[in-house]
Design a protein around this motif. Structure first.
Motif, PDB file in Angstrom:
ATOM      1  N   ILE A 258       0.832  -1.199   0.107  1.00  0.00           N
ATOM      2  CA  ILE A 258      -0.055   0.021   0.243  1.00  0.00           C
ATOM      3  C   ILE A 258       0.955   1.353   0.007  1.00  0.00           C
ATOM      4  O   ILE A 258       1.419   1.613   0.940  1.00  0.00           O
ATOM      5  CB  ILE A 258      -0.931   0.014   1.300  1.00  0.00           C
ATOM      6  N   GLU A 259       0.745   1.935  -1.028  1.00  0.00           N
ATOM      7  CA  GLU A 259       1.947   3.061  -1.240  1.00  0.00           C
ATOM      8  C   GLU A 259       1.031   4.469  -0.726  1.00  0.00           C
ATOM      9  O   GLU A 259       1.932   5.130  -0.063  1.00  0.00           O
ATOM     10  CB  GLU A 259       2.275   3.275  -2.801  1.00  0.00           C
ATOM     11  N   LYS A 260      -0.141   4.335  -0.934  1.00  0.00           N
ATOM     12  CA  LYS A 260      -1.011   5.629  -0.291  1.00  0.00           C
ATOM     13  C   LYS A 260      -2.440   5.275  -0.106  1.00  0.00           C
ATOM     14  O   LYS A 260      -2.969   4.733  -0.618  1.00  0.00           O
ATOM     15  CB  LYS A 260      -0.732   6.915  -1.716  1.00  0.00           C
ATOM     16  N   ILE A 261      -2.929   6.314   0.699  1.00  0.00           N
ATOM     17  CA  ILE A 261      -4.394   6.134   1.140  1.00  0.00           C
ATOM     18  C   ILE A 261      -4.923   7.576   0.936  1.00  0.00           C
ATOM     19  O   ILE A 261      -4.349   8.406   1.500  1.00  0.00           O
ATOM     20  CB  ILE A 261      -4.691   5.757   2.481  1.00  0.00           C
ATOM     21  N   GLU A 262      -6.061   7.465   0.338  1.00  0.00           N
ATOM     22  CA  GLU A 262      -6.800   8.929   0.364  1.00  0.00           C
ATOM     23  C   GLU A 262      -8.214   8.871   0.577  1.00  0.00           C
ATOM     24  O   GLU A 262      -8.793   7.950   0.383  1.00  0.00           O
ATOM     25  CB  GLU A 262      -6.651   9.520  -1.124  1.00  0.00           C
ATOM     26  N   VAL A 263      -8.779   9.777   1.167  1.00  0.00           N
ATOM     27  CA  VAL A 263     -10.164   9.818   1.229  1.00  0.00           C
ATOM     28  C   VAL A 263     -10.796  10.841   0.194  1.00  0.00           C
ATOM     29  O   VAL A 263     -10.195  12.000   0.005  1.00  0.00           O
ATOM     30  CB  VAL A 263     -10.533  10.531   2.817  1.00  0.00           C
ATOM     31  N   ALA A 264     -11.646  10.394  -0.444  1.00  0.00           N
ATOM     32  CA  ALA A 264     -12.404  10.960  -1.481  1.00  0.00           C
ATOM     33  C   ALA A 264     -14.082  11.133  -1.439  1.00  0.00           C
ATOM     34  O   ALA A 264     -14.667  10.486  -0.891  1.00  0.00           O
ATOM     35  CB  ALA A 264     -12.193  10.404  -2.922  1.00  0.00           C
ATOM     36  N   GLY A 265     -14.323  12.161  -1.967  1.00  0.00           N
ATOM     37  CA  GLY A 265     -15.968  12.386  -2.143  1.00  0.00           C
ATOM     38  C   GLY A 265     -16.477  12.353  -0.727  1.00  0.00           C
ATOM     39  O   GLY A 265     -15.864  13.026   0.254  1.00  0.00           O
ATOM     40  N   ALA A 266     -17.724  11.773  -0.659  1.00  0.00           N
ATOM     41  CA  ALA A 266     -18.477  11.752   0.517  1.00  0.00           C
ATOM     42  C   ALA A 266     -17.773  10.954   1.668  1.00  0.00           C
ATOM     43  O   ALA A 266     -18.218  10.867   2.827  1.00  0.00           O
ATOM     44  CB  ALA A 266     -19.952  11.340   0.199  1.00  0.00           C
ATOM     45  N   GLY A 267     -16.893  10.121   1.249  1.00  0.00           N
ATOM     46  CA  GLY A 267     -16.310   9.263   2.261  1.00  0.00           C
ATOM     47  C   GLY A 267     -15.683   7.874   1.703  1.00  0.00           C
ATOM     48  O   GLY A 267     -15.604   6.883   2.776  1.00  0.00           O
ATOM     49  N   PHE A 268     -15.269   7.874   0.299  1.00  0.00           N
ATOM     50  CA  PHE A 268     -14.524   6.728  -0.209  1.00  0.00           C
ATOM     51  C   PHE A 268     -13.168   6.619   0.465  1.00  0.00           C
ATOM     52  O   PHE A 268     -12.545   7.659   0.436  1.00  0.00           O
ATOM     53  CB  PHE A 268     -14.736   6.604  -1.665  1.00  0.00           C
ATOM     54  N   ILE A 269     -12.622   5.507   0.712  1.00  0.00           N
ATOM     55  CA  ILE A 269     -11.228   5.412   1.186  1.00  0.00           C
ATOM     56  C   ILE A 269     -10.582   4.744  -0.082  1.00  0.00           C
ATOM     57  O   ILE A 269     -10.941   3.483  -0.251  1.00  0.00           O
ATOM     58  CB  ILE A 269     -10.908   4.422   2.358  1.00  0.00           C
ATOM     59  N   ASN A 270      -9.661   5.469  -0.593  1.00  0.00           N
ATOM     60  CA  ASN A 270      -9.094   4.870  -1.945  1.00  0.00           C
ATOM     61  C   ASN A 270      -7.564   4.362  -1.597  1.00  0.00           C
ATOM     62  O   ASN A 270      -6.933   5.276  -0.928  1.00  0.00           O
ATOM     63  CB  ASN A 270      -9.192   6.026  -3.004  1.00  0.00           C
ATOM     64  N   PHE A 271      -7.128   3.240  -2.095  1.00  0.00           N
ATOM     65  CA  PHE A 271      -5.999   2.619  -1.844  1.00  0.00           C
ATOM     66  C   PHE A 271      -5.096   2.582  -3.062  1.00  0.00           C
ATOM     67  O   PHE A 271      -5.526   1.973  -4.120  1.00  0.00           O
ATOM     68  CB  PHE A 271      -6.282   1.293  -1.130  1.00  0.00           C
ATOM     69  N   TYR A 272      -4.128   2.987  -3.128  1.00  0.00           N
ATOM     70  CA  TYR A 272      -3.093   3.327  -4.149  1.00  0.00           C
ATOM     71  C   TYR A 272      -2.072   2.259  -3.929  1.00  0.00           C
ATOM     72  O   TYR A 272      -1.142   2.388  -2.928  1.00  0.00           O
ATOM     73  CB  TYR A 272      -2.490   4.591  -4.445  1.00  0.00           C
TER      74      TYR A 272
END
Length: 566
Positions: free
Chosen positions: A86-100
């Motif tokens: 897991i290189e990076k984690i971002e929170v997007a929009g209304a509350g999605f947790i995106n995993f890069y």
């Protein structure tokens, strides 16, 4: 377990641990939510900029935690530390947790394909359960039409998908050799037989008879074998002899046409055996014992209203002859009880829609679980040529049959095109496109990807360059976007098999192999295989060889050829 599933399991575990850590630190309410681990769902975002996987657990927990999903997502993300995968984690929009993710997790896909070869993509979802897929089951009184052609491709490919998913699959054709259709068939043959021997005016052709030229041909062939000796028989004896002769001819033609279409059935089951064995009467008796029949106007009826349905159905006519529906109930009892299949799947035309609920309820009424029967309803096919609707065969001037179709286009194209859209979608079958040798033709596009890879491998092998085992190459050199996208697509096959099996939608696999071919063509445009860096060349060679294996495996599953030269 596939690479995708392993990574999803890992991320789900990471999310669960982060959720617990956030509750302990009181950045989230310490509210117990039952079954929260089963609520964690990971999807591949449509937009690659949103990462490799997205998790919507924050939206699921918003109501029980009485907290805004964005705040929940941020609290969970704050507790996740990047690692090797897991290189990076971002929170997007209304509350999605995106995993890069890093590319490390993808490389093992190449090893899996090397180890599993043509079996890559197979899963154990079915755990050997016995499944019967009954499809086509065309009326044996005439040739197969376009609906049968589509049903054949869908049913056969569905059976293959279920086999890949770990089920023990039987393909079955139900021969309707009893009842009204056979009575009409006999009346039609009898009339044409007498007309051939005594003239057109000797007998009126039945209004509801079969008017096809095939009936006349059967009568002529019968006369060529037996002459007029059956004129002295009773009408019933003569009709029985004509039906026995013509029906076997038609069944043999069905088998021949279907085998040309690459469909080989495990079982050809005759409806007549259900009547002869007493199975139809036993089914009616069982429904009666369980309180689901009644008599009215001399007929025996199935009390569908008692089952929660609107319209009651006749089981035995006033003349004492059971209906097709009664035989069909007996047939499904035979599938699920007598022969012990765990699951029965039928591919039917959309006009059978109302029949589905009645059959499921009838199975419930005889003590079998109606949910053990699933029906795939198939919409109509419209043949198109040069933008115009085609209804008639150029050769015969009559409605186009399966054999007519296969004279115009290849079996590969027919099976591929019929399986490009879900059964519930209407299908415009473009005959012009299906015959084209161009990348606009989807089956050509996929086959050309396979042939192109074979050509690259062949040319490099002539120069002494061979595909290395995974242990001897350097997969970490595959870093370009096109390389990683192709790797990801290869890794998706096991999950696509599972999704197709669950949805009873083999078209998902056709679309998958089209996407895989597209990913390869994109790679081929962006990345040269033959480069000066030997290690990079070997890595790319391994990647395209893995792609070849998967394309061939999928096409073989769909019974479509994978040419090495085009």
């Amino acid at each position: 377990m596939s690479i995708q599933e392993k990574m999803k399991d890992k991320i789900a575990g990471v999310v669960m641990n982060a959720l617990q850590a956030a509750r302990q630190k009181e950045t989230l309410p310490d509210t117990e939510v039952e079954g929260v681990s089963e609520m964690i769902r990971l999807e591949v975002p449509r937009d690659k900029q949103h990462g490799d996987f997205a998790c919507n657990i924050a939206m699921v927990l918003a109501k029980p935690l009485r907290t805004a999903p964005r705040k929940i997502a941020e609290a969970i993300a704050a507790e996740i530390a990047p690692d090797r995968d897991i290189e990076k984690i971002e929170v997007a929009g209304a509350g999605f947790i995106n995993f890069y993710l890093s590319a490390n997790w993808l490389y093992e896909i190449l090893l899996n394909i090397e180890q599993q070869g043509e079996h890559y993509g197979k899963i154990d979802m079915g755990k050997g359960k016995k499944v019967m897929v009954e499809f086509v089951s065309a009326n044996p009184t005439g040739p197969m039409h376009m609906g049968n052609a589509r049903g054949g491709a869908l049913g056969d490919c569905l059976a293959s998908v279920l086999e890949y998913a770990g089920f023990d699959v039987t393909r079955e054709f139900y021969i309707n050799d009893a009842g009204n259709q056979i009575e009409k068939f006999g009346n039609s043959l009898n009339a044409r037989y007498i007309q051939q021997l005594k003239g057109e005016d000797a007998i009126a052709f039945p209004e509801d008879g079969y008017h096809g030229e095939d009936i006349t041909e059967h009568a002529k062939d019968f006369i060529a074998l037996y002459g007029d000796k059956h004129l002295s028989c009773t009408e019933e004896e003569r009709k029985a002899a004509l039906v026995d002769y013509a029906l076997e001819k038609n069944i043999a033609a069905l088998k021949r046409d279907l085998e040309q279409y690459r469909i080989v059935y495990d079982v050809w089951f005759r409806e007549s055996t259900l009547h002869e064995s007493g199975a139809v009467q036993e089914a009616i008796d069982l429904l009666t014992q369980n309180g689901f029949t009644y008599q009215e106007d001399g007929a025996v009826w199935l009390n569908c209203e008692k089952m929660g349905l609107e319209k009651n159905e006749v089981l035995v006519r006033k003349n004492g002859i059971p209906t097709y529906f009664a035989a069909d109930i007996a047939y499904h009892i035979n599938k699920l009880k007598t022969r012990g299949y765990d699951w029965a799947i039928n591919v039917w035309g959309a006009d059978h829609h109302g029949h589905v609920a009645r059959m499921k309820k009838a199975l419930d009424a005889v003590g079998l679980d109606g949910n053990r029967l699933d029906v795939v309803l198939m919409q109509l096919v419209r043949l198109m040529r040069d933008g115009e609707v085609v209804r008639m065969s150029k050769r015969t001037g009559k409605a186009i049959t399966l054999s007519d179709l296969l004279e115009d286009i290849s079996v590969d194209a027919a099976r591929f095109f019929f399986n490009m859209r879900s059964a519930g979608s209407h299908l415009d079958f473009d005959l012009t496109l299906a015959a084209e040798q161009s990348n606009d033709n989807p089956v050509f596009y996929v086959q050309y990807a396979h042939a192109r890879i074979c050509s690259i491998l062949r040319l490099l092998e002539e120069e002494g360059v061979k595909v290395l085992p995974y242990s001897e190459m350097h997969p970490e050199l595959l870093k370009e976007e096109a390389e990683l996208d192709l790797l990801k697509k290869l890794g998706e096959l096991p999950e696509e098999i599972e999704a197709a099996a669950k949805a009873l939608e083999p078209a998902k696999i056709t679309r998958y192999v089209m996407d895989l071919a597209a990913a390869f063509h994109t790679f081929y445009t962006a990345c040269r295989v033959k480069v000066e860096d030997t290690d990079l060349m070997n890595a790319r060679l391994k990647l395209i060889d893995s792609t070849r294996i998967v394309i061939k495996g999928v096409l073989t599953m769909l019974k479509i050829t994978a040419p090495e030269k085009m």
